[in-house]
Design an enzyme around this catalytic site. Structure first.
Site: not given
Length: 283
Positions: A172-173, A176
């Protein structure tokens, strides 16, 4: 506000200026079945500003507010005499630290929660389900609104009948907050439904850097989390057997991919009993 239908579903979006919240606001405004009636955002300096203007969508007539419970109360009062199945829906993409409180508050005000914020643990979900059933206000906790992810999860669960070794990786980015992702946890839970143990240890492992082998679940499944700028949301499940590996992967390229699942959940959540956990329970 949308005026295409006579009785559109009233929707409040919490975290309205966030990455996911902004997409939900756009989707609700574009939907002939929904009517945006509230936009909640705690960012400083945004109080009272039109949510559409903040997002470059033009004037919507919906002012941003940081008063979460006040927004719920005002919206629910407007529909209190419309009867069962006509309530307000809250779509929440905020922060794991407030997800439980937001869900419980929504139910208390007679608002149907649709929670995309991850980080709720099984005990919290069970408690919310009991509270939801007692209040007769259905809700949904959806770790991932992608239909493609549901298909990956179902394929992973099916593959567990044939493989004894598997590991999961989610990417994820780097904004998060929780790790592993709720989606990855949900995938592991579905894989564990057979009640089997995974990854029988053949050697005594030694981590020279603690944690490099990932998180270990009671079932033996290992989970790995990666956080990097440039990523959106991605997940892999890899199965191993003598002479082969089997890889399942899902990539979210744009957050707009989640919107069909969000809108479908909004349309169905007022008819469910208790708390539905997972998009596969809505489809």
């Amino acid at each position: 506000m949308n005026t295409f239908t006579e009785n559109p579903i009233p929707v409040i979006v919490a975290g309205a200026l966030g990455r996911m919240g902004a997409e939900v606001v756009k989707a609700v405004l574009d939907s002939k079945d929904c009517d945006l009636v509230g936009a909640i955002e705690s960012l400083p300096g945004k109080e009272g500003i039109d949510v559409g203007i903040s997002l470059g969508l033009g004037d919507t007539g919906i002012a941003l507010t940081s008063d979460f419970e006040g927004c719920l109360c005002e919206a629910s009062q407007k529909v209190r005499d419309l009867g069962q199945g006509q309530g307000v829906v809250l779509v929440d993409f905020t922060h794991p630290s407030v997800a439980y409180e937001h869900t419980r508050a929504a139910i208390a005000y007679g608002v149907h929660p649709v929670i995309g914020t991850t980080g709720l643990n099984p005990d919290q979900i069970n408690d919310l389900d009991k509270f939801s059933q007692k209040a007769s206000i259905g809700g949904a906790i959806i770790p991932n609104f992608s239909v493609g992810m549901v298909l990956l999860q179902q394929a992973a669960a099916a593959a567990c009948s044939f493989y004894e070794n598997a590991e999961l990786t989610e990417l994820h980015h780097n904004q998060k907050a929780d790790a592993p992702s709720g989606t990855c946890i949900k995938t592991a839970e579905l894989m564990e439904d057979l009640g089997k143990k995974f990854n029988e240890c053949n050697v005594t492992e030694n981590e020279s850097i603690p944690g490099c082998r990932g998180g270990l679940r009671e079932s033996g499944l290992r989970m790995h989390s990666i956080r990097l700028p440039g990523l959106v949301a991605h997940q892999e499940v890899i199965f191993g057997a003598p002479g082969e590996t089997f890889l399942l992967r899902h990539d979210t390229i744009q957050r707009s991919a989640y919107m069909p699942g969000v809108l479908l959940t909004i349309k169905k959540v007022r008819k469910v009993t208790g708390i539905v956990y997972g998009l596969e329970r809505i489809l």
